[in-house]
Design a protein around this motif. Structure first.
Motif, PDB file in Angstrom:
ATOM      1  N   ALA A   7       0.879  -1.187   0.041  1.00 44.60           N
ATOM      2  CA  ALA A   7       0.124   0.181   0.195  1.00 44.60           C
ATOM      3  C   ALA A   7       0.900   1.215  -0.095  1.00 44.60           C
ATOM      4  N   PHE A   8       0.567   2.291  -0.754  1.00 41.98           N
ATOM      5  CA  PHE A   8       1.063   3.397  -0.598  1.00 41.98           C
ATOM      6  C   PHE A   8       0.074   4.195   0.771  1.00 41.98           C
ATOM      7  N   VAL A   9       1.057   4.537   1.701  1.00 45.92           N
ATOM      8  CA  VAL A   9       0.212   5.252   2.849  1.00 45.92           C
ATOM      9  C   VAL A   9       0.261   6.814   2.748  1.00 45.92           C
ATOM     10  N   ASN A  14      -4.579  13.259  11.071  1.00 49.33           N
ATOM     11  CA  ASN A  14      -5.503  13.241  12.442  1.00 49.33           C
ATOM     12  C   ASN A  14      -5.503  11.850  13.009  1.00 49.33           C
ATOM     13  N   GLY A  15      -4.494  11.340  12.746  1.00 46.60           N
ATOM     14  CA  GLY A  15      -4.354   9.888  13.416  1.00 46.60           C
ATOM     15  C   GLY A  15      -4.775   8.870  12.587  1.00 46.60           C
ATOM     16  N   LYS A  16      -5.153   9.104  11.423  1.00 42.79           N
ATOM     17  CA  LYS A  16      -5.954   8.193  10.294  1.00 42.79           C
ATOM     18  C   LYS A  16      -4.919   8.199   9.234  1.00 42.79           C
ATOM     19  N   TYR A  17      -4.979   7.029   8.277  1.00 40.50           N
ATOM     20  CA  TYR A  17      -4.318   6.944   7.291  1.00 40.50           C
ATOM     21  C   TYR A  17      -5.113   6.364   6.080  1.00 40.50           C
ATOM     22  N   THR A  18      -4.877   6.878   5.053  1.00 43.02           N
ATOM     23  CA  THR A  18      -5.556   5.926   3.964  1.00 43.02           C
ATOM     24  C   THR A  18      -4.573   5.195   3.166  1.00 43.02           C
ATOM     25  N   ILE A  42      -3.478  -8.775   6.845  1.00 40.79           N
ATOM     26  CA  ILE A  42      -2.879  -7.279   6.755  1.00 40.79           C
ATOM     27  C   ILE A  42      -1.949  -7.204   7.593  1.00 40.79           C
ATOM     28  N   THR A  43      -0.709  -6.776   7.309  1.00 46.90           N
ATOM     29  CA  THR A  43       0.509  -6.565   8.024  1.00 46.90           C
ATOM     30  C   THR A  43       0.862  -5.031   8.074  1.00 46.90           C
ATOM     31  N   VAL A  44       0.995  -4.282   9.123  1.00 45.32           N
ATOM     32  CA  VAL A  44       1.304  -2.945   9.273  1.00 45.32           C
ATOM     33  C   VAL A  44       2.972  -2.818   9.627  1.00 45.32           C
TER      34      VAL A  44
END
Length: 231
Positions: A7-9, A14-18, A42-44
Motif C-alpha cells: 500500500a501507498f500510505v 488526524n491519527g488516520k491513514y488511507t 494485513i500487516t502494518v
C-alpha cells in the motif's frame, strides 16, 4: 509468504491513514485466484515516529536511532476483507532486461535489495551466495562510498573493474545498472550544499568513463529510492 499487494500510505494528519493497495509484480501471475470476496492477512510495519525522520543532517548527528525503530515492530490481523487492489502496471517507458544474457548491478544496499531475494548457504557449506529474483542478474558487493570527485577513482571505478571488468569488456548482450544517491545524503562528512555540484560532476565523469571503457555495454542509471534515513 510473498505479499499479494503493498500500500501507498497517505497520512491524514488526524491519527488516520488511507491505504492505496497495488498488486506486486510477483503476485500478478496469480491474480485470477484473488476474488473480491476473499479474505486475508494485513500487516502494518512501523518504521519511524512523529515525522522526525524528516530532519536532515547534521541535525540528528548525535542521535542513536534518528527516529527509526531498529527492532522490527509490526501489527498483523487475520480474516480481513480484501480491499480494492489496483493492478501493477509497468512504468512507461519500461526497461526489459530479459533481452540480456547478463545484467550487472553496481551500487549499495538499495541496489542489492532490488535484485537479491535471499542469501542461501552454498551446497558445499563453504559460505553463502545470493539468490536472485531473476536468473540473468548479478550483484557482487556494496561499493560502500558516496560518489564524489575524490571517491570516484579509488572507490567506484576501481571496484567496478574488480567486480565486473572482465564481463563488461566482452560486452556481448551485457547491461550495467549503476546509481548513487543514498550515501550522498547520509554521510555526515559529505556536506554537499544545496546544489550538489561536486556529486553531479562526479556522476558525469563516472558515466563518461564507463562509456569510454565499455562502449558495447548498455548503461542504465537507477533513480533514488524512497526510504527512511538511518542517520
Amino acid at each position: 509468504l510473498e505479499p499479494t499487494a503493498v500500500a501507498f500510505v497517505h497520512d491524514l494528519n488526524n491519527g488516520k491513514y488511507t491505504l492505496d493497495f497495488v498488486m506486486t509484480p510477483m503476485a500478478q501471475k496469480t491474480k485470477s485466484s484473488i476474488t473480491s470476496s476473499s479474505t486475508g492477512r494485513i500487516t502494518v510495519h512501523f518504521e519511524y515516529t512523529c515525522g522526525i525522520g524528516r530532519l536532515s543532517q547534521p541535525a540528528k548527528q548525535n542521535w542513536k536511532s534518528a527516529g527509526m525503530m531498529y527492532q522490527e515492530s509490526f501489527y498483523s490481523d487475520f480474516n480481513i476483507q480484501r480491499p480494492p487492489i489496483r493492478e501493477f502496471k509497468l512504468p512507461s517507458p519500461s526497461v526489459d532486461f530479459s533481452k540480456y544474457s547478463s545484467v550487472k548491478f553496481f551500487g549499495d544496499s538499495t541496489m542489492y535489495q532490488l535484485v537479491v531475494k535471499d542469501r542461501v548457504e552454498k551446497p558445499d557449506k563453504s559460505g553463502y551466495e545470493n539468490l536472485y529474483f531473476q536468473r540473468n542478474v548479478e550483484f557482487r558487493s556494496n561499493v560502500r562510498s558516496e560518489l564524489t570527485t575524490k571517491k570516484l577513482k579509488p572507490s567506484f571505478l576501481r571496484k567496478l573493474v574488480l567486480y565486473h571488468g572482465k564481463q563488461l569488456r566482452l560486452g556481448e548482450k551485457v547491461a550495467l545498472v549503476v546509481g548513487s544517491s543514498i550515501w550522498d545524503l547520509l554521510i555526515v562528512e559529505n556536506i554537499q550544499g544545496n546544489d550538489f555540484d561536486d556529486h553531479l560532476k562526479a556522476c558525469k565523469e563516472f558515466v563518461l568513463t564507463i562509456r569510454e571503457r565499455y562502449p558495447n555495454v548498455d548503461l542504465y542509471w537507477k533513480g533514488t529510492s524512497s526510504l527512511h534515513p538511518h542517520r
